[in-house]
Design a protein around this motif. Structure first.
Motif, PDB file in Angstrom:
ATOM      1  N   TYR A  77      34.365  43.280  26.240  1.00 12.78           N
ATOM      2  CA  TYR A  77      35.617  43.987  26.496  1.00 12.78           C
ATOM      3  C   TYR A  77      36.699  42.981  26.884  1.00 12.78           C
ATOM      4  O   TYR A  77      36.525  42.217  27.844  1.00 12.78           O
ATOM      5  N   HIS A  78      37.792  42.999  26.178  1.00 13.98           N
ATOM      6  CA  HIS A  78      38.962  42.245  26.631  1.00 13.98           C
ATOM      7  C   HIS A  78      39.468  42.898  27.923  1.00 13.98           C
ATOM      8  O   HIS A  78      39.466  44.122  28.051  1.00 13.98           O
ATOM      9  N   PRO A  79      39.911  42.105  28.913  1.00 12.10           N
ATOM     10  CA  PRO A  79      40.328  42.714  30.182  1.00 12.10           C
ATOM     11  C   PRO A  79      41.491  43.690  30.043  1.00 12.10           C
ATOM     12  O   PRO A  79      41.591  44.639  30.833  1.00 12.10           O
ATOM     13  N   ALA A  80      42.359  43.490  29.044  1.00 12.16           N
ATOM     14  CA  ALA A  80      43.450  44.445  28.854  1.00 12.16           C
ATOM     15  C   ALA A  80      42.923  45.807  28.425  1.00 12.16           C
ATOM     16  O   ALA A  80      43.473  46.845  28.810  1.00 12.16           O
ATOM     17  N   ILE A  81      41.851  45.823  27.634  1.00 18.59           N
ATOM     18  CA  ILE A  81      41.240  47.092  27.221  1.00 18.59           C
ATOM     19  C   ILE A  81      40.558  47.765  28.406  1.00 18.59           C
ATOM     20  O   ILE A  81      40.656  48.987  28.600  1.00 18.59           O
ATOM     21  N   GLN A 124      33.901  32.555  36.920  1.00 20.42           N
ATOM     22  CA  GLN A 124      35.314  32.199  36.828  1.00 20.42           C
ATOM     23  C   GLN A 124      36.045  33.123  35.855  1.00 20.42           C
ATOM     24  O   GLN A 124      37.175  33.566  36.113  1.00 20.42           O
ATOM     25  N   ARG A 125      35.383  33.425  34.732  1.00 16.70           N
ATOM     26  CA  ARG A 125      35.980  34.330  33.750  1.00 16.70           C
ATOM     27  C   ARG A 125      36.198  35.719  34.347  1.00 16.70           C
ATOM     28  O   ARG A 125      37.247  36.347  34.137  1.00 16.70           O
ATOM     29  N   LEU A 126      35.212  36.206  35.087  1.00 24.22           N
ATOM     30  CA  LEU A 126      35.345  37.506  35.738  1.00 24.22           C
ATOM     31  C   LEU A 126      36.556  37.527  36.663  1.00 24.22           C
ATOM     32  O   LEU A 126      37.348  38.480  36.648  1.00 24.22           O
ATOM     33  N   GLU A 127      36.704  36.503  37.478  1.00 24.41           N
ATOM     34  CA  GLU A 127      37.797  36.498  38.438  1.00 24.41           C
ATOM     35  C   GLU A 127      39.153  36.410  37.759  1.00 24.41           C
ATOM     36  O   GLU A 127      40.136  36.998  38.232  1.00 24.41           O
ATOM     37  N   GLU A 128      39.228  35.726  36.614  1.00 24.22           N
ATOM     38  CA  GLU A 128      40.451  35.761  35.806  1.00 24.22           C
ATOM     39  C   GLU A 128      40.720  37.185  35.305  1.00 24.22           C
ATOM     40  O   GLU A 128      41.857  37.665  35.332  1.00 24.22           O
ATOM     41  N   CYS A 129      39.667  37.837  34.830  1.00 30.51           N
ATOM     42  CA  CYS A 129      39.813  39.208  34.324  1.00 30.51           C
ATOM     43  C   CYS A 129      40.296  40.149  35.417  1.00 30.51           C
ATOM     44  O   CYS A 129      41.138  41.029  35.166  1.00 30.51           O
ATOM     45  N   VAL A 130      39.780  39.983  36.633  1.00 29.84           N
ATOM     46  CA  VAL A 130      40.213  40.820  37.749  1.00 29.84           C
ATOM     47  C   VAL A 130      41.709  40.656  37.986  1.00 29.84           C
ATOM     48  O   VAL A 130      42.438  41.643  38.173  1.00 29.84           O
ATOM     49  N   GLN A 131      42.177  39.423  37.961  1.00 26.49           N
ATOM     50  CA  GLN A 131      43.613  39.179  38.150  1.00 26.49           C
ATOM     51  C   GLN A 131      44.433  39.857  37.061  1.00 26.49           C
ATOM     52  O   GLN A 131      45.469  40.484  37.341  1.00 26.49           O
ATOM     53  N   VAL A 132      43.975  39.729  35.813  1.00 26.16           N
ATOM     54  CA  VAL A 132      44.689  40.355  34.698  1.00 26.16           C
ATOM     55  C   VAL A 132      44.715  41.867  34.864  1.00 26.16           C
ATOM     56  O   VAL A 132      45.769  42.520  34.702  1.00 26.16           O
ATOM     57  N   ILE A 133      43.571  42.455  35.188  1.00 27.88           N
ATOM     58  CA  ILE A 133      43.479  43.910  35.321  1.00 27.88           C
ATOM     59  C   ILE A 133      44.365  44.403  36.460  1.00 27.88           C
ATOM     60  O   ILE A 133      45.095  45.404  36.311  1.00 27.88           O
ATOM     61  N   GLY A 146      43.582  31.012  29.696  1.00 26.11           N
ATOM     62  CA  GLY A 146      42.493  30.481  30.505  1.00 26.11           C
ATOM     63  C   GLY A 146      41.185  30.719  29.800  1.00 26.11           C
ATOM     64  O   GLY A 146      41.082  30.516  28.581  1.00 26.11           O
ATOM     65  N   LEU A 147      40.185  31.163  30.540  1.00 24.97           N
ATOM     66  CA  LEU A 147      38.911  31.537  29.915  1.00 24.97           C
ATOM     67  C   LEU A 147      39.055  32.823  29.113  1.00 24.97           C
ATOM     68  O   LEU A 147      38.216  33.128  28.261  1.00 24.97           O
ATOM     69  N   VAL A 148      40.088  33.597  29.423  1.00 27.82           N
ATOM     70  CA  VAL A 148      40.496  34.724  28.572  1.00 27.82           C
ATOM     71  C   VAL A 148      41.977  34.527  28.231  1.00 27.82           C
ATOM     72  O   VAL A 148      42.722  33.888  28.982  1.00 27.82           O
TER      73      VAL A 148
END
Length: 322
Positions: A77-81, A124-133, A146-148
Motif C-alpha cells: 500500500y502506498h501511504p497516500a492510499i 524507517q519506511r514505516l515512520e516515513e509513511c506515518v509522517q505522510v499519512i 525518501g524510502l517512499v
C-alpha cells in the motif's frame, strides 16, 4: 474494566462469513472489533485472505462497533492510499475507526516484486509513511522523497477527527520507537513479564493512549479438541521472528513449521488453550491488571459460532463483574 472486542481473522475465514461473525459478536455483547489485513494466509490449512478494507466498510455499516485494522503501508500500500482509505472510513463512521501501522511481513508484501528490506529499513519506511499519512490527514498537500515517494498528494475528503494510529510492538525497541509517533500501543498475548516490559518501555518513553492486546485463544468442548484446533490452525503462527517476517508464502510457512517440528507446547506459548471458560476469563482479568485497556479475543478456530455464544454467555459477564 477493559473493552472486550472480537478479532476477525481474514486469513482463516471468508469475508462473507466473517461479516456474519462480527455481527453475531456484536449481538452477544462484544463491544468492539478489529481485523487483520493479509494478502496471503499463514498456512494452506487457513486458506483465506479477503480484502480487509472492503470488509471494514461493510462491518462498520452493519454494526455499531468501533473497529480497527492492523495494516502495513510502504510496499503493498502506498501511504497516500492508506491515508485516503482510512480518512474515508473515519469520515463515514466518526469515532469508530482506528488503524495500527506496522512494518509488514514478506508474506503480504512480496507480491509487488520489490526487494524485501531488512527490519531496520522497514522501520524507517514505516515512520516515513506515518509522517505522510498524518500530514495528509491534516489536509496538507504532500510531496516527499525518501524510502517512499509522494508527489503532490492531497486528500479531498477529510474526517472531522483523523483516525487514531496505533503502533504494533513485539520488542522493547519497537515499543520505545512507537512512543514517538503512535496514539496507542497494540501487541499480542505473551508471558506477563514480557507484556509488562513492552508496556513499560512504551510508557517510559512518553507513549500515551490506549494499550491494546490481541488475545489468541483456542476454546472447545474438551481440552483435546481445543489443543487440536490450535495445532491445526495456528501452528505456523507460532514461528517467531525473523522467520515470521521473512517467509514469503503459506506453503513455505507449512514447510518451515514441519521442519522445526512445532509442538503443541510451543503453540501454547502464543495461544491460550483451554476448554474452561472460567480459565479464559481469569487470563483476561490478568491482562487487564497489567494495564491493557482493550482486549480483542481471537479464537483461532475457523468456526466462530460456538465460541461467540459461549464467551458472550460466560466469559464477558465474568470479566465485567471483576
Amino acid at each position: 474494566m477493559p473493552t472486550i472486542g472480537f478479532h476477525a481473522s481474514h486469513e482463516q475465514i471468508s469475508p462473507a462469513r466473517l461479516l456474519r461473525d462480527v455481527r453475531s459478536a456484536a449481538s452477544v455483547g462484544f463491544e468492539a472489533a478489529m481485523c487483520s489485513d493479509h494478502f496471503e494466509p499463514w498456512s494452506l490449512t487457513q486458506g483465506h485472505a479477503g480484502f480487509a478494507w472492503a470488509w471494514l466498510g461493510a462491518a462498520l455499516a452493519s454494526t455499531d462497533l468501533r473497529i480497527g485494522v492492523v495494516t502495513a503501508p510502504g510496499q503493498r500500500y502506498h501511504p497516500a492510499i492508506t491515508a485516503q482509505a482510512s480518512a474515508t472510513l473515519a469520515g463515514m463512521f466518526p469515532g469508530r475507526f482506528w488503524m495500527a501501522l506496522g512494518s509488514g511481513q514478506n508474506m503480504n508484501e512480496h507480491i509487488t516484486g520489490d526487494p524485501w528490506p531488512d527490519k531496520k529499513v522497514r522501520q524507517q519506511r514505516l515512520e516515513e509513511c506515518v509522517q505522510v499519512i498524518r500530514r495528509l490527514h491534516a489536509g496538507e498537500e504532500v510531496t516527499h522523497q525518501g524510502l517512499v515517494t509522494v508527489d503532490r498528494a492531497r486528500l479531498w475528503d477529510l474526517p472531522e477527527t483523523p483516525p487514531p494510529l496505533l503502533g504494533p510492538v513485539m520488542s522493547v525497541e519497537t515499543a520505545r520507537r512507537a512512543a514517538t509517533w503512535a496514539d496507542g500501543l497494540i501487541t499480542t498475548n505473551q508471558p506477563p513479564e514480557r507484556l509488562k516490559e513492552l508496556l513499560g518501555a512504551y510508557r517510559e518513553e512518553g507513549g500515551t493512549g490506549p494499550a491494546v492486546l490481541q488475545v489468541h485463544l483456542s476454546w472447545a468442548a474438551t481440552e483435546n479438541e481445543a489443543a487440536s484446533i490450535a495445532m491445526h490452525q495456528w501452528r505456523t503462527n507460532s514461528v517467531g521472528p525473523p522467520a515470521a517476517w521473512d517467509i514469503a508464502t503459506a506453503l513455505e510457512f507449512d514447510e518451515y513449521a514441519e521442519q522445526e517440528r512445532v509442538s503443541v507446547e510451543q503453540v501454547g506459548g502464543t495461544v491460550n488453550i483451554s476448554a474452561d471458560t472460567g480459565q479464559h476469563a481469569q487470563w483476561l482479568h490478568e491482562y487487564a491488571e497489567l494495564g491493557f485497556d482493550e482486549l480483542y479475543l481471537h479464537h483461532v478456530g475457523q468456526d466462530q459460532r460456538a465460541f461467540i455464544e459461549a464467551f458472550g454467555a460466560d466469559v464477558l459477564p465474568q470479566v465485567r463483574d471483576t
